[in-house]
Design an enzyme around this catalytic site. Structure first.
Site, short mmCIF file in Angstrom:
data_model
loop_
_atom_site.label_atom_id
_atom_site.label_comp_id
_atom_site.label_asym_id
_atom_site.label_seq_id
_atom_site.Cartn_x
_atom_site.Cartn_y
_atom_site.Cartn_z
N ARG A 220 0.61 6.29 7.85
CA ARG A 220 0.67 6.47 6.40
C ARG A 220 0.18 7.86 5.99
O ARG A 220 0.53 8.37 4.94
CB ARG A 220 -0.21 5.43 5.70
CG ARG A 220 0.31 4.01 5.78
CD ARG A 220 -0.45 3.13 4.80
NE ARG A 220 -0.34 1.72 5.11
CZ ARG A 220 0.67 0.94 4.71
NH1 ARG A 220 1.64 1.43 3.99
NH2 ARG A 220 0.70 -0.34 5.01
N LYS B 217 0.82 -1.20 0.00
CA LYS B 217 0.00 0.00 0.00
C LYS B 217 0.86 1.26 0.00
O LYS B 217 0.41 2.34 -0.30
CB LYS B 217 -0.89 0.02 1.26
CG LYS B 217 -1.75 -1.20 1.41
CD LYS B 217 -2.32 -1.24 2.86
CE LYS B 217 -2.56 -2.67 3.22
NZ LYS B 217 -2.83 -2.89 4.62
N GLY B 218 2.11 1.07 0.41
CA GLY B 218 2.98 2.22 0.69
C GLY B 218 3.13 3.22 -0.45
O GLY B 218 3.21 4.42 -0.22
N VAL C 46 11.62 5.02 8.72
CA VAL C 46 10.82 6.20 8.44
C VAL C 46 9.34 5.85 8.23
O VAL C 46 9.01 4.74 7.80
CB VAL C 46 11.34 6.97 7.20
CG1 VAL C 46 12.68 7.62 7.50
CG2 VAL C 46 11.46 6.05 5.98
N ASP D 94 4.38 3.07 6.59
CA ASP D 94 3.72 2.77 7.86
C ASP D 94 4.65 2.12 8.86
O ASP D 94 5.71 1.59 8.52
CB ASP D 94 2.55 1.81 7.62
CG ASP D 94 3.04 0.40 7.31
OD1 ASP D 94 3.83 0.24 6.37
OD2 ASP D 94 2.65 -0.54 8.04
N ASP E 243 14.89 -0.67 0.10
CA ASP E 243 15.64 -0.92 1.33
C ASP E 243 16.66 -2.03 1.05
O ASP E 243 17.70 -1.75 0.45
CB ASP E 243 14.62 -1.27 2.42
CG ASP E 243 15.22 -1.42 3.80
OD1 ASP E 243 16.24 -0.78 4.07
OD2 ASP E 243 14.66 -2.17 4.62
N LYS F 120 17.35 3.64 0.70
CA LYS F 120 18.29 3.41 1.81
C LYS F 120 19.42 2.54 1.28
O LYS F 120 19.41 1.32 1.45
CB LYS F 120 17.59 2.63 2.93
CG LYS F 120 16.79 3.44 3.90
CD LYS F 120 16.46 2.55 5.10
CE LYS F 120 15.12 2.87 5.67
NZ LYS F 120 14.68 1.87 6.67
P1 IMP Z 1 13.01 -4.26 0.83
O1 IMP Z 1 12.41 -5.49 0.26
O2 IMP Z 1 13.92 -4.54 2.00
O3 IMP Z 1 13.68 -3.35 -0.18
O4 IMP Z 1 11.87 -3.48 1.56
C1 IMP Z 1 10.92 -2.80 0.92
C2 IMP Z 1 9.69 -2.69 1.78
O5 IMP Z 1 9.99 -2.71 3.19
C3 IMP Z 1 9.05 -1.36 1.50
O6 IMP Z 1 8.13 -1.49 0.47
C4 IMP Z 1 8.43 -1.03 2.82
O7 IMP Z 1 7.14 -1.58 2.87
C5 IMP Z 1 9.28 -1.70 3.85
N1 IMP Z 1 10.23 -0.74 4.48
C6 IMP Z 1 11.56 -0.72 4.35
N2 IMP Z 1 12.12 0.27 5.05
C7 IMP Z 1 11.08 0.92 5.63
C8 IMP Z 1 10.99 2.09 6.49
O8 IMP Z 1 11.98 2.74 6.87
N3 IMP Z 1 9.74 2.44 6.87
C9 IMP Z 1 8.62 1.78 6.48
N4 IMP Z 1 8.66 0.71 5.69
C10 IMP Z 1 9.88 0.28 5.27
MG MG Z 2 5.91 -1.28 0.72
#
Ligand code: IMP
Ligand code: MG
Length: 180
Positions: free
Chosen positions: A167, A45-46, A155, A161, A105, A133
């Site tokens: 959100r 949803k982000g 964050v 969220d 991330d 990040k």
């Molecule tokens: P990744 O698969 O580790 O790149 O993570 C991506 C998902 O993790 C994002 O779509 C977010 O939903 C969640 N996420 C990663 N870091 C944060 C943060 O700092 N705040 C909130 N959600 C995060």
């Molecule tokens: Mg997300």
């Protein structure tokens, strides 16, 4: 907005700064795809808040679709196991796709989605992430359009969220737990 008693919010990116950056990103996309049609795919949803502002800054023919994923594991950490919980409504074959995500991330989510979508033969495939990040990356995924590089802090706000809360914050804020 009120914080929960045990949590503290610090503004990292003000809404006005975010809006200015999104305007620029929309112009970039409009220029890069001039004369073409774009198909934006939001990751629920982000990314919904970012996507809503971004499409209104693109001066091309644009269509929209959404996907949803869930990753197993603790709430503030990606576990590495990504599962598709909502697939696209329509085919992307032959389309100029931009996958729109709130934050890049570890890269596990986008690495997975990129592999799934590339198999479906889009004409072109790009990634847009509002936040990056970079220090946390474990998969070699690169976003073609990045809003802001941010430090390794958790964050919330502008779609992001913590346990489904925050959100609706206008700014992107760093969330920390208060010492008790
Ligand atoms: P990744 O698969 O580790 O790149 O993570 C991506 C998902 O993790 C994002 O779509 C977010 O939903 C969640 N996420 C990663 N870091 C944060 C943060 O700092 N705040 C909130 N959600 C995060
Ligand atoms: Mg997300």
């Amino acid at each position: 907005m009120a914080e929960y008693a045990t949590e503290h919010l610090r503004v990292l990116l003000r809404n006005s700064i975010i809006q200015r950056r999104i305007r620029y990103m929309g112009k970039q996309m409009s220029r890069d795809f001039r004369g073409e049609r774009l198909h934006l795919i939001g990751v629920l949803k982000g990314a919904s808040i970012f996507l809503a502002d971004l499409i209104r800054q693109i001066s091309l023919e644009v269509s929209l679709d959404f996907m949803a994923v869930s990753s197993y594991g603790a709430r503030t950490e990606s576990s590495g196991q990504v599962r598709l919980t909502k697939d696209l409504d329509t085919s992307i074959e032959g389309l100029n796709v931009i996958l729109v995500e709130d934050i890049l991330d570890t890269g596990l989510t986008l690495d997975y989605l990129q592999r799934v979508l590339l198999q479906r033969k889009p004409k072109s495939f790009h990634i847009a992430a509002l936040l990056d990040k970079r220090q946390r990356r474990v998969k070699n995924v690169k976003a073609d359009y990045i809003g802001f590089e941010i430090p390794d802090e958790f964050v919330v706000g502008f779609g992001l969220d913590y346990a489904e809360r925050y959100r609706n914050l206008k700014d992107v804020c760093v969330l920390s737990q208060k010492e008790s």
